[in-house]
Enzyme design. Structure first.
Site, PDB file in Angstrom:
ATOM      1  N   ASP A   1      13.958  -8.729 -13.738  1.00  0.00           N
ATOM      2  CA  ASP A   1      14.791  -9.616 -12.922  1.00  0.00           C
ATOM      3  C   ASP A   1      15.095 -10.927 -13.644  1.00  0.00           C
ATOM      4  O   ASP A   1      15.797 -11.777 -13.084  1.00  0.00           O
ATOM      5  CB  ASP A   1      14.125  -9.909 -11.561  1.00  0.00           C
ATOM      6  CG  ASP A   1      12.836 -10.678 -11.701  1.00  0.00           C
ATOM      7  OD1 ASP A   1      12.024 -10.311 -12.592  1.00  0.00           O
ATOM      8  OD2 ASP A   1      12.620 -11.656 -10.964  1.00  0.00           O
TER       9      ASP A   1
ATOM     10  N   ASP B   1       6.632  -8.371 -11.344  1.00  0.00           N
ATOM     11  CA  ASP B   1       7.014  -9.370 -10.328  1.00  0.00           C
ATOM     12  C   ASP B   1       8.523  -9.384 -10.126  1.00  0.00           C
ATOM     13  O   ASP B   1       9.293  -9.571 -11.070  1.00  0.00           O
ATOM     14  CB  ASP B   1       6.562 -10.766 -10.768  1.00  0.00           C
ATOM     15  CG  ASP B   1       5.053 -10.824 -10.942  1.00  0.00           C
ATOM     16  OD1 ASP B   1       4.349 -10.107 -10.226  1.00  0.00           O
ATOM     17  OD2 ASP B   1       4.600 -11.585 -11.812  1.00  0.00           O
TER      18      ASP B   1
ATOM     19  N   ASP C   1       9.282  -4.141 -15.485  1.00  0.00           N
ATOM     20  CA  ASP C   1       8.674  -5.405 -15.052  1.00  0.00           C
ATOM     21  C   ASP C   1       7.906  -5.230 -13.730  1.00  0.00           C
ATOM     22  O   ASP C   1       8.151  -4.272 -12.995  1.00  0.00           O
ATOM     23  CB  ASP C   1       9.821  -6.421 -14.861  1.00  0.00           C
ATOM     24  CG  ASP C   1       9.346  -7.798 -14.472  1.00  0.00           C
ATOM     25  OD1 ASP C   1       8.242  -8.192 -14.880  1.00  0.00           O
ATOM     26  OD2 ASP C   1      10.097  -8.492 -13.761  1.00  0.00           O
TER      27      ASP C   1
END
Lengths: 171, 171
Positions: A129, A9, A7
């Site tokens: 996240d 961000d 990922d």
């Protein structure tokens, strides 16, 4: 060679400190990371949609500490793809690619995926996240700690709080 | 519900007639589709990289005949994702999303994937005009005929020449 879906961000790009800066510029209120822990991103930043739809937001993000060197090493030992939810924010598409090319020049366009839902991703390991991405992934899952997920039960996902821990697990 | 990964260029978007138009504007030479059959895209259009890197190229493409109505039906009966190789041509990212929103307003940002290599795609069915995408896909594969693949042995892939045939197979 195992494939990693990594990922952007909240894992490579430090969105929280940029949100805090934009929040201060807009409201004059200084927020601390600690005060935001346990809140969703929308609870933490009521103007978040305006921020992420502003020109330059994704281009100007800073790096999460330490990620460059570990991504470079992962790239040598794994089949690495950067998989980023981007189509919800049309401006982010080109800005995210510019950002990746700037900070990770060893990655090629073949390794970049800008998508909406990550349910379509086929890989062995996902680092993210957000539970909404990890929960549907059938492989090994690593939850990168960010303020919004800090107090949540990681469940079947392995939680890491720093890039050093990613390195300890995967390198 | 089975998941379909559906290509854009050469399946939804008519790149050949746009290349022919640009080739004529640049050289004054009129090409016919028939004269291009069996040639790779690069053999057919020596200036192809210049074309696909020009502003507006992907935004201005016309539709492959009939695709809209079939895509709308597929979208009701399948978990449909549009999966397009886009990161090689940075300008294409936002133009492709604008184009999809214009012609397929019933699709959401969640269903759009702009990538490089399609090896990372997890789906049950892939519809594409390029062997380089279909050959690595472990599921059911449908080869959409375009001039560059017209005379090639489809191998394990099921060849279709029109959208009506896609409908006959999948609807």
């Amino acid at each position: 060679m195992k494939r990693i879906a990594l990922d952007m961000d909240g894992v490579l790009a430090d969105v929280y400190n940029h949100f805090i800066k934009m929040h201060f510029e807009e409201t004059g209120e200084s927020l601390t990371i600690e005060a935001l822990e346990g809140k969703t991103e929308l609870e933490a930043f009521p103007h978040i949609r305006k921020h992420v739809n502003s020109t330059g937001f994704f281009r100007d993000l800073k790096l999460i500490p330490g990620c460059q060197q570990y991504v470079e090493q992962l790239n040598q030992q794994y089949e690495l793809f950067i998989v980023s939810a981007a189509t919800e924010f049309p401006l982010s598409l080109s800005e995210k690619q510019i950002w990746l090319n700037k900070y990770f020049p060893f990655l090629t366009w073949r390794q970049m995926v800008f998508c909406g839902s990550k349910e379509i991703i086929r890989a062995d390991i996902m680092i993210d996240d957000h539970f909404k991405n990890l929960d549907y992934f059938p492989g090994e899952t690593i939850l990168f700690t960010q303020p919004h997920n800090k107090f949540a039960d990681a469940g079947r996902h392995r939680r890491v709080t720093h890039w050093e821990e990613v390195g300890q697990i995967l390198l």
